[in-house]
Design a protein around this motif. Sequence first.
Motif, mmCIF file in Angstrom:
data_model
loop_
_atom_site.group_PDB
_atom_site.id
_atom_site.type_symbol
_atom_site.label_atom_id
_atom_site.label_comp_id
_atom_site.label_asym_id
_atom_site.label_seq_id
_atom_site.Cartn_x
_atom_site.Cartn_y
_atom_site.Cartn_z
ATOM 1 N N GLU A 137 0.820 -1.201 0.000
ATOM 2 C CA GLU A 137 0.000 0.000 0.000
ATOM 3 C C GLU A 137 0.859 1.257 0.000
ATOM 4 O OE1 GLU A 137 -3.469 -0.295 2.739
ATOM 5 O OE2 GLU A 137 -2.299 -1.987 3.466
ATOM 6 N N ASN A 138 0.306 2.329 -0.580
ATOM 7 C CA ASN A 138 1.055 3.581 -0.534
ATOM 8 C C ASN A 138 0.858 4.260 0.817
ATOM 9 O OD1 ASN A 138 -1.264 5.276 -0.551
ATOM 10 N ND2 ASN A 138 -1.407 5.109 -2.773
ATOM 11 N N LYS A 139 1.710 5.245 1.083
ATOM 12 C CA LYS A 139 1.722 5.914 2.385
ATOM 13 C C LYS A 139 0.380 6.562 2.706
ATOM 14 C CE LYS A 139 4.291 9.278 5.073
ATOM 15 N NZ LYS A 139 5.365 10.255 5.080
ATOM 16 N N ASN A 140 -0.253 7.189 1.719
ATOM 17 C CA ASN A 140 -1.532 7.847 1.956
ATOM 18 C C ASN A 140 -2.592 6.852 2.396
ATOM 19 O OD1 ASN A 140 -0.566 10.392 1.389
ATOM 20 N ND2 ASN A 140 -1.154 10.309 -0.766
ATOM 21 N N ASN A 141 -2.609 5.675 1.779
ATOM 22 C CA ASN A 141 -3.581 4.650 2.150
ATOM 23 C C ASN A 141 -3.341 4.185 3.585
ATOM 24 O OD1 ASN A 141 -5.705 2.875 1.943
ATOM 25 N ND2 ASN A 141 -4.599 1.395 0.704
ATOM 26 N N LYS A 142 -2.082 4.074 3.998
ATOM 27 C CA LYS A 142 -1.761 3.675 5.364
ATOM 28 C C LYS A 142 -2.233 4.742 6.349
ATOM 29 C CE LYS A 142 2.149 0.800 4.118
ATOM 30 N NZ LYS A 142 3.588 0.609 4.195
ATOM 31 N N ASN A 143 -2.013 6.008 6.016
ATOM 32 C CA ASN A 143 -2.486 7.093 6.880
ATOM 33 C C ASN A 143 -4.003 7.085 6.977
ATOM 34 O OD1 ASN A 143 0.109 7.998 7.375
ATOM 35 N ND2 ASN A 143 0.059 9.519 5.748
ATOM 36 N N GLU A 144 -4.672 6.783 5.864
ATOM 37 C CA GLU A 144 -6.129 6.708 5.870
ATOM 38 C C GLU A 144 -6.607 5.590 6.799
ATOM 39 O OE1 GLU A 144 -7.359 6.331 1.796
ATOM 40 O OE2 GLU A 144 -6.578 8.319 1.293
ATOM 41 N N ASP B 190 -6.373 6.856 10.329
ATOM 42 C CA ASP B 190 -7.468 7.796 10.565
ATOM 43 C C ASP B 190 -8.804 7.066 10.691
ATOM 44 O OD1 ASP B 190 -5.735 9.958 10.584
ATOM 45 O OD2 ASP B 190 -6.092 10.465 8.480
#
Length: 138
Positions: A2-9, A12
Amino acid sequence: MENKNNKNEKIDELLKIMHILRGKDGCSWDRAQTHKTLIKCLREETEEVIENIEKGKIGDELKEELGDVLLQVIFHSEIAMEENRFSFYDVVDTLIKKLKFRHPHVFNKDSLKISHKLSPREVSVLWEKMKEKEKLKK
């Protein structure tokens, strides 16, 4: 992967789920919990992680139990946020600062002139020294 944004999502989303569970339309059991009532859960979940490691169950079983420990961190952080004390992100920020401070041989080697090739024993000694410095600051 997964990309970093997906991990942050995902982080959240996890925080949002706990917020919903503790909210007025959430779960009555979750809303009733306090730091003290969760002590038993934290102990049990931590012990289950230890048991899995000792039994060599370091795949899906350990992943699930680590999730249960993370739930405890999220739960306590949500309660603290409701009390206007701190948030999950404050916990993360505090941990980041601690890890960088206690690892000067990695993150601050230029100013301290510490070799990057310390032995595990030397790192343990340094960790304890840095821990004592932290206590003195407090």
